[in-house]
Design a protein around this motif. Structure first.
Motif, PDB file in Angstrom:
ATOM      1  N   ASP A  54       0.856  -1.188   0.000  1.00 45.55           N
ATOM      2  CA  ASP A  54       0.000   0.000   0.000  1.00 45.55           C
ATOM      3  C   ASP A  54       0.893   1.240   0.000  1.00 45.55           C
ATOM      4  O   ASP A  54       1.424   1.643   1.029  1.00 45.55           O
ATOM      5  CB  ASP A  54      -0.910  -0.006   1.230  1.00 45.55           C
ATOM      6  N   LEU A  55       1.080   1.841  -1.179  1.00 42.14           N
ATOM      7  CA  LEU A  55       2.060   2.912  -1.338  1.00 42.14           C
ATOM      8  C   LEU A  55       1.775   4.100  -0.430  1.00 42.14           C
ATOM      9  O   LEU A  55       2.702   4.653   0.189  1.00 42.14           O
ATOM     10  CB  LEU A  55       2.094   3.370  -2.798  1.00 42.14           C
ATOM     11  N   ALA A  56       0.528   4.530  -0.351  1.00 45.30           N
ATOM     12  CA  ALA A  56       0.209   5.712   0.460  1.00 45.30           C
ATOM     13  C   ALA A  56       0.570   5.493   1.931  1.00 45.30           C
ATOM     14  O   ALA A  56       1.109   6.386   2.593  1.00 45.30           O
ATOM     15  CB  ALA A  56      -1.271   6.053   0.320  1.00 45.30           C
ATOM     16  N   ARG A  57       0.295   4.307   2.447  1.00 46.73           N
ATOM     17  CA  ARG A  57       0.585   4.026   3.852  1.00 46.73           C
ATOM     18  C   ARG A  57       2.083   3.847   4.090  1.00 46.73           C
ATOM     19  O   ARG A  57       2.614   4.302   5.112  1.00 46.73           O
ATOM     20  CB  ARG A  57      -0.196   2.798   4.301  1.00 46.73           C
ATOM     21  N   VAL A  58       2.753   3.189   3.151  1.00 47.08           N
ATOM     22  CA  VAL A  58       4.201   3.019   3.296  1.00 47.08           C
ATOM     23  C   VAL A  58       4.894   4.372   3.255  1.00 47.08           C
ATOM     24  O   VAL A  58       5.805   4.651   4.046  1.00 47.08           O
ATOM     25  CB  VAL A  58       4.746   2.090   2.189  1.00 47.08           C
ATOM     26  N   MET A  59       4.461   5.250   2.347  1.00 51.42           N
ATOM     27  CA  MET A  59       5.083   6.566   2.248  1.00 51.42           C
ATOM     28  C   MET A  59       4.745   7.445   3.447  1.00 51.42           C
ATOM     29  O   MET A  59       5.538   8.305   3.835  1.00 51.42           O
ATOM     30  CB  MET A  59       4.661   7.245   0.943  1.00 51.42           C
ATOM     31  N   GLN A  60       3.592   7.236   4.046  1.00 46.20           N
ATOM     32  CA  GLN A  60       3.270   7.953   5.279  1.00 46.20           C
ATOM     33  C   GLN A  60       4.268   7.566   6.371  1.00 46.20           C
ATOM     34  O   GLN A  60       4.762   8.420   7.122  1.00 46.20           O
ATOM     35  CB  GLN A  60       1.848   7.605   5.728  1.00 46.20           C
ATOM     36  N   TYR A  61       4.589   6.281   6.425  1.00 49.33           N
ATOM     37  CA  TYR A  61       5.571   5.806   7.396  1.00 49.33           C
ATOM     38  C   TYR A  61       6.963   6.359   7.071  1.00 49.33           C
ATOM     39  O   TYR A  61       7.677   6.832   7.961  1.00 49.33           O
ATOM     40  CB  TYR A  61       5.594   4.275   7.392  1.00 49.33           C
ATOM     41  N   ALA A  62       7.350   6.312   5.778  1.00 51.14           N
ATOM     42  CA  ALA A  62       8.664   6.823   5.373  1.00 51.14           C
ATOM     43  C   ALA A  62       8.805   8.300   5.709  1.00 51.14           C
ATOM     44  O   ALA A  62       9.886   8.761   6.097  1.00 51.14           O
ATOM     45  CB  ALA A  62       8.871   6.594   3.875  1.00 51.14           C
ATOM     46  N   GLN A  63       7.717   9.038   5.592  1.00 46.34           N
ATOM     47  CA  GLN A  63       7.770  10.469   5.916  1.00 46.34           C
ATOM     48  C   GLN A  63       8.085  10.686   7.389  1.00 46.34           C
ATOM     49  O   GLN A  63       8.857  11.579   7.745  1.00 46.34           O
ATOM     50  CB  GLN A  63       6.441  11.136   5.569  1.00 46.34           C
ATOM     51  N   GLU A 176      -0.747   9.034   2.714  1.00 48.07           N
ATOM     52  CA  GLU A 176      -2.166   8.989   3.067  1.00 48.07           C
ATOM     53  C   GLU A 176      -2.699  10.389   3.350  1.00 48.07           C
ATOM     54  O   GLU A 176      -3.789  10.748   2.893  1.00 48.07           O
ATOM     55  CB  GLU A 176      -2.382   8.106   4.300  1.00 48.07           C
ATOM     56  N   ASP A 177      -1.946  11.169   4.107  1.00 49.12           N
ATOM     57  CA  ASP A 177      -2.382  12.530   4.410  1.00 49.12           C
ATOM     58  C   ASP A 177      -2.549  13.352   3.133  1.00 49.12           C
ATOM     59  O   ASP A 177      -3.491  14.151   3.026  1.00 49.12           O
ATOM     60  CB  ASP A 177      -1.365  13.220   5.329  1.00 49.12           C
ATOM     61  N   ASP A 178      -1.643  13.172   2.174  1.00 47.42           N
ATOM     62  CA  ASP A 178      -1.748  13.887   0.899  1.00 47.42           C
ATOM     63  C   ASP A 178      -3.057  13.536   0.194  1.00 47.42           C
ATOM     64  O   ASP A 178      -3.753  14.411  -0.328  1.00 47.42           O
ATOM     65  CB  ASP A 178      -0.580  13.538  -0.020  1.00 47.42           C
ATOM     66  N   HIS A 179      -3.361  12.243   0.137  1.00 50.76           N
ATOM     67  CA  HIS A 179      -4.579  11.811  -0.557  1.00 50.76           C
ATOM     68  C   HIS A 179      -5.825  12.387   0.097  1.00 50.76           C
ATOM     69  O   HIS A 179      -6.767  12.806  -0.586  1.00 50.76           O
ATOM     70  CB  HIS A 179      -4.652  10.281  -0.577  1.00 50.76           C
ATOM     71  N   ILE A 180      -5.841  12.420   1.415  1.00 52.19           N
ATOM     72  CA  ILE A 180      -6.999  12.971   2.119  1.00 52.19           C
ATOM     73  C   ILE A 180      -7.113  14.474   1.875  1.00 52.19           C
ATOM     74  O   ILE A 180      -8.201  14.979   1.577  1.00 52.19           O
ATOM     75  CB  ILE A 180      -6.890  12.661   3.627  1.00 52.19           C
ATOM     76  N   GLU A 181      -5.987  15.182   1.977  1.00 52.80           N
ATOM     77  CA  GLU A 181      -6.016  16.626   1.737  1.00 52.80           C
ATOM     78  C   GLU A 181      -6.407  16.930   0.291  1.00 52.80           C
ATOM     79  O   GLU A 181      -7.180  17.862   0.025  1.00 52.80           O
ATOM     80  CB  GLU A 181      -4.652  17.240   2.044  1.00 52.80           C
ATOM     81  N   PHE A 182      -5.894  16.140  -0.647  1.00 53.75           N
ATOM     82  CA  PHE A 182      -6.257  16.309  -2.052  1.00 53.75           C
ATOM     83  C   PHE A 182      -7.766  16.174  -2.237  1.00 53.75           C
ATOM     84  O   PHE A 182      -8.405  17.011  -2.884  1.00 53.75           O
ATOM     85  CB  PHE A 182      -5.515  15.266  -2.891  1.00 53.75           C
ATOM     86  N   LEU A 183      -8.341  15.130  -1.662  1.00 52.46           N
ATOM     87  CA  LEU A 183      -9.773  14.889  -1.815  1.00 52.46           C
ATOM     88  C   LEU A 183     -10.597  16.015  -1.199  1.00 52.46           C
ATOM     89  O   LEU A 183     -11.576  16.482  -1.797  1.00 52.46           O
ATOM     90  CB  LEU A 183     -10.139  13.551  -1.177  1.00 52.46           C
ATOM     91  N   VAL A 184     -10.198  16.482  -0.031  1.00 53.02           N
ATOM     92  CA  VAL A 184     -10.922  17.576   0.621  1.00 53.02           C
ATOM     93  C   VAL A 184     -10.914  18.819  -0.254  1.00 53.02           C
ATOM     94  O   VAL A 184     -11.948  19.467  -0.460  1.00 53.02           O
ATOM     95  CB  VAL A 184     -10.302  17.869   2.000  1.00 53.02           C
ATOM     96  N   HIS A 185      -9.748  19.168  -0.803  1.00 50.12           N
ATOM     97  CA  HIS A 185      -9.648  20.354  -1.639  1.00 50.12           C
ATOM     98  C   HIS A 185     -10.413  20.198  -2.950  1.00 50.12           C
ATOM     99  O   HIS A 185     -11.032  21.141  -3.437  1.00 50.12           O
ATOM    100  CB  HIS A 185      -8.184  20.678  -1.930  1.00 50.12           C
ATOM    101  N   GLU A 220      -6.061   0.354  -5.596  1.00 50.89           N
ATOM    102  CA  GLU A 220      -5.108   1.394  -5.228  1.00 50.89           C
ATOM    103  C   GLU A 220      -5.802   2.675  -4.763  1.00 50.89           C
ATOM    104  O   GLU A 220      -6.888   3.020  -5.213  1.00 50.89           O
ATOM    105  CB  GLU A 220      -4.152   1.683  -6.387  1.00 50.89           C
ATOM    106  N   TRP A 221      -5.140   3.369  -3.865  1.00 49.82           N
ATOM    107  CA  TRP A 221      -5.667   4.614  -3.309  1.00 49.82           C
ATOM    108  C   TRP A 221      -6.007   5.608  -4.407  1.00 49.82           C
ATOM    109  O   TRP A 221      -7.046   6.264  -4.371  1.00 49.82           O
ATOM    110  CB  TRP A 221      -4.622   5.232  -2.378  1.00 49.82           C
ATOM    111  N   THR A 222      -5.105   5.743  -5.374  1.00 44.54           N
ATOM    112  CA  THR A 222      -5.298   6.746  -6.429  1.00 44.54           C
ATOM    113  C   THR A 222      -6.637   6.569  -7.109  1.00 44.54           C
ATOM    114  O   THR A 222      -7.409   7.521  -7.265  1.00 44.54           O
ATOM    115  CB  THR A 222      -4.172   6.640  -7.470  1.00 44.54           C
ATOM    116  N   PHE A 223      -6.948   5.355  -7.517  1.00 47.97           N
ATOM    117  CA  PHE A 223      -8.194   5.115  -8.227  1.00 47.97           C
ATOM    118  C   PHE A 223      -9.396   5.271  -7.300  1.00 47.97           C
ATOM    119  O   PHE A 223     -10.421   5.835  -7.684  1.00 47.97           O
ATOM    120  CB  PHE A 223      -8.191   3.726  -8.866  1.00 47.97           C
ATOM    121  N   ARG A 224      -9.278   4.779  -6.073  1.00 47.37           N
ATOM    122  CA  ARG A 224     -10.410   4.877  -5.152  1.00 47.37           C
ATOM    123  C   ARG A 224     -10.760   6.334  -4.863  1.00 47.37           C
ATOM    124  O   ARG A 224     -11.931   6.718  -4.825  1.00 47.37           O
ATOM    125  CB  ARG A 224     -10.090   4.144  -3.844  1.00 47.37           C
ATOM    126  N   VAL A 225      -9.731   7.156  -4.637  1.00 52.90           N
ATOM    127  CA  VAL A 225      -9.987   8.569  -4.348  1.00 52.90           C
ATOM    128  C   VAL A 225     -10.620   9.253  -5.558  1.00 52.90           C
ATOM    129  O   VAL A 225     -11.585  10.009  -5.432  1.00 52.90           O
ATOM    130  CB  VAL A 225      -8.684   9.276  -3.937  1.00 52.90           C
TER     131      VAL A 225
END
Length: 297
Positions: A54-63, A176-185, A220-225
């Motif tokens: 899960d790329l979004a979650r892994v990158m959230q951890y990497a951040q 994950e935070d990016d995807h959520i903020e993107f969707l809100v905006h 994938e997160w991208t498509f779901r969002v």
């Protein structure tokens, strides 16, 4: 896809009456898939959870490990750019195939500029723009309020990077935070008709034209969002018939022996939203598209 779906899509492509949506699967063989990239970064940083694909979650951890979101995005961007572009002359190469059609607006969630390069190779003058999904991403006011972005055409199309570009690392939608903020905006911009985030020409391309999704998987997160959170909010979405070139569900997400039932379920699900599904890679899709066009389908 049925023969009638192919005939309708070919006519739409030939007349430029559709909006392609390019996802990471379009870069198969050139760049790592989101799943591959996720596994790689999970191994680098010792991701402790089981869902290392899960790329979004892994990158959230990497951040959290790196401690700086822009530094993370710069690093990801550099590594992707170092891999170079695809061979645009290869049979079925998706960017070159889709660039030949007289389409005025292309949407992509990829960070690369491969589509812009392919359009230039086909003799066009594309204008690339990045979606300003947060305040740190500049809005190209000249393009969308005074320039070619007010009325793009087949020779001067717009390529809109919804999830950012390696040219501006801070614009990349990654965690994950990016995807959520993107969707809100995005949803706020639609409701308020905010020209700053979604220019009118982009809203028109989303809301009033049939869409062609290329290179996504439903997991994938991208498509779901995009599908659940943004596109389905437009009432006109169900008045057109769309096409999605879907990669097969990942084996990790489907029980052994249940692959066929999974596809049948997804076909029914998409059909309820007026989406015809082609199961395969974008390259396979383009090769069949070219063959059907030669055969006069």
């Amino acid at each position: 896809m049925r023969d009638s779906d192919w005939a309708r899509l070919i006519d739409q492509l030939r007349t430029g009456n559709c909006t392609p949506f390019i996802g990471s699967g379009a870069n198969d063989g050139t760049l790592p898939t989101g799943h591959e990239l996720s596994r790689d970064w999970a191994a680098r940083y010792g991701y402790p959870f089981a869902n290392d694909g899960d790329l979004a979650r892994v990158m959230q951890y990497a951040q959290t490990v790196i401690g700086d979101s822009v530094a993370l995005k710069q690093r990801v961007g550099r590594e992707l750019e170092d891999l170079g572009p695809p061979d645009f002359t290869a049979p079925g190469e998706i960017h070159a195939s889709i660039a030949q059609f007289p389409i005025p607006v292309f949407l992509t969630t990829n960070y690369d500029d491969f589509l812009v390069q392919a359009l230039r190779d086909s003799g066009k003058e594309p204008n690339a723009a990045i979606c300003p999904w947060h305040e740190g991403v500049p809005y190209d006011r000249d393009l969308f309020e005074r320039g070619a972005g007010t009325l793009p055409d087949a020779n001067r199309p717009v390529v809109y990077h919804l999830h950012g570009s390696t040219r501006t690392p801070s614009s990349i939608v990654l965690t994950e935070d990016d995807h959520i903020e993107f969707l809100v905006h995005m949803t706020a911009a639609r409701a308020q008709n905010n020209r700053h985030v979604l220019p009118p020409i982009i809203i028109d391309a989303l809301a009033n034209r049939p869409l062609l999704f290329l290179g996504y998987t439903i997991q994938e997160w991208t498509f779901r969002v995009l599908f659940h959170g943004l596109i389905r909010r437009y009432p006109a979405f169900r008045r057109r018939r769309h096409v999605s070139v879907q990669l097969a569900p990942l084996q990790d997400d489907v029980k052994q022996g249940a692959e066929l039932r999974a596809k049948e379920y997804l076909d029914r699900y998409f059909d309820g939203w007026e989406v015809s599904v082609y199961w395969g890679t974008p390259r396979e899709f383009c090769e069949e598209l070219e063959q059907r066009m030669e055969d006069g389908s």
